[in-house]
Design a protein around this motif. Structure first.
Motif, PDB file in Angstrom:
ATOM      1  N   ALA A  27       0.820  -1.219   0.000  1.00 52.69           N
ATOM      2  CA  ALA A  27       0.000   0.000   0.000  1.00 52.69           C
ATOM      3  C   ALA A  27       0.853   1.268   0.000  1.00 52.69           C
ATOM      4  CB  ALA A  27      -0.942   0.000   1.195  1.00 52.69           C
ATOM      5  N   ASP A  28       2.054   1.200   0.552  1.00 52.10           N
ATOM      6  CA  ASP A  28       2.941   2.366   0.566  1.00 52.10           C
ATOM      7  C   ASP A  28       3.353   2.790  -0.838  1.00 52.10           C
ATOM      8  OD1 ASP A  28       2.883   2.306   3.323  1.00 52.10           O
ATOM      9  OD2 ASP A  28       4.868   1.387   3.525  1.00 52.10           O
ATOM     10  N   GLY A  77       6.217  15.116  -0.187  1.00 50.13           N
ATOM     11  CA  GLY A  77       5.939  16.515  -0.461  1.00 50.13           C
ATOM     12  C   GLY A  77       4.997  16.684  -1.632  1.00 50.13           C
ATOM     13  N   ILE A  78       4.552  17.912  -1.808  1.00 52.17           N
ATOM     14  CA  ILE A  78       3.684  18.261  -2.934  1.00 52.17           C
ATOM     15  C   ILE A  78       4.568  18.765  -4.070  1.00 52.17           C
ATOM     16  CG2 ILE A  78       1.817  19.753  -3.768  1.00 52.17           C
ATOM     17  CD1 ILE A  78       0.877  17.724  -1.694  1.00 52.17           C
ATOM     18  N   THR A  99       9.412   8.342  -2.231  1.00 51.16           N
ATOM     19  CA  THR A  99      10.277   9.179  -3.066  1.00 51.16           C
ATOM     20  C   THR A  99      11.674   9.253  -2.469  1.00 51.16           C
ATOM     21  OG1 THR A  99       8.344  10.481  -3.686  1.00 51.16           O
ATOM     22  CG2 THR A  99      10.496  11.462  -4.127  1.00 51.16           C
ATOM     23  N   GLU A 100      11.741   9.346  -1.150  1.00 51.48           N
ATOM     24  CA  GLU A 100      13.037   9.393  -0.476  1.00 51.48           C
ATOM     25  C   GLU A 100      13.766   8.057  -0.592  1.00 51.48           C
ATOM     26  OE1 GLU A 100      12.930  11.632   3.369  1.00 51.48           O
ATOM     27  OE2 GLU A 100      10.802  11.819   2.833  1.00 51.48           O
ATOM     28  N   LYS A 105      16.639  10.966  -0.860  1.00 51.65           N
ATOM     29  CA  LYS A 105      16.263  12.263  -0.286  1.00 51.65           C
ATOM     30  C   LYS A 105      14.993  12.731  -0.982  1.00 51.65           C
ATOM     31  CE  LYS A 105      19.045  14.970  -3.511  1.00 51.65           C
ATOM     32  NZ  LYS A 105      20.087  15.971  -3.644  1.00 51.65           N
ATOM     33  N   LEU A 106      14.488  13.878  -0.587  1.00 55.53           N
ATOM     34  CA  LEU A 106      13.334  14.479  -1.248  1.00 55.53           C
ATOM     35  C   LEU A 106      13.867  15.581  -2.164  1.00 55.53           C
ATOM     36  CD1 LEU A 106      10.205  14.225  -1.208  1.00 55.53           C
ATOM     37  CD2 LEU A 106      10.201  16.168   0.354  1.00 55.53           C
ATOM     38  N   PRO A 107      13.987  15.307  -3.466  1.00 56.86           N
ATOM     39  CA  PRO A 107      14.588  16.284  -4.373  1.00 56.86           C
ATOM     40  C   PRO A 107      13.742  17.547  -4.542  1.00 56.86           C
ATOM     41  CG  PRO A 107      14.498  14.101  -5.384  1.00 56.86           C
ATOM     42  CD  PRO A 107      13.650  14.063  -4.147  1.00 56.86           C
TER      43      PRO A 107
END
Length: 115
Positions: A27-28, A77-78, A99-100, A105-107
């Protein structure tokens, strides 16, 4: 350097990223809150979409710009897809903490191109 990822629309009509190395729950991996809409648009009715993703610009890539950082809240993030193939979309989407996992990381910007 871009890396290719497969996104699959399951019989439930929900999109998931195919990450064989993911150790969490299935589900993730669901693409929700606008990311599913983006895949419907980019996929043009297909049930599988392959996208090349990178943190740096590459030929014919479209940027997704981070506009709200949710790492300290719900994760991820959005991102904003301002345009695609010359068409203005202004499509906002939440890309979760997976995404990370993908990027480490969160680009600030994710560049993508349909394969």
């Amino acid at each position: 350097m871009p890396v290719t990822y497969k996104f699959i629309k399951e019989p439930t009509n929900r999109w998931y990223i195919d990450l064989p190395d993911w150790q969490g729950v299935h589900a993730d991996l669901e693409m929700v809150e606008g990311a599913d809409t983006m895949l419907d648009y980019v996929g043009q009715g297909a049930r599988e979409v392959e996208l090349q993703l990178a943190e740096e610009p590459f030929e014919n890539a479209t940027p997704l710009q981070l506009i709200e950082d949710y790492r300290d809240h719900v994760g991820g993030g959005i991102y904003l897809l301002a345009q695609y193939n010359g068409e203005v979309l202004n499509q906002k989407m939440w890309l979760c903490g997976v995404t990370e996992f993908v990027f480490g990381k969160l680009p600030e910007v994710i560049y993508f191109r349909k394969v």
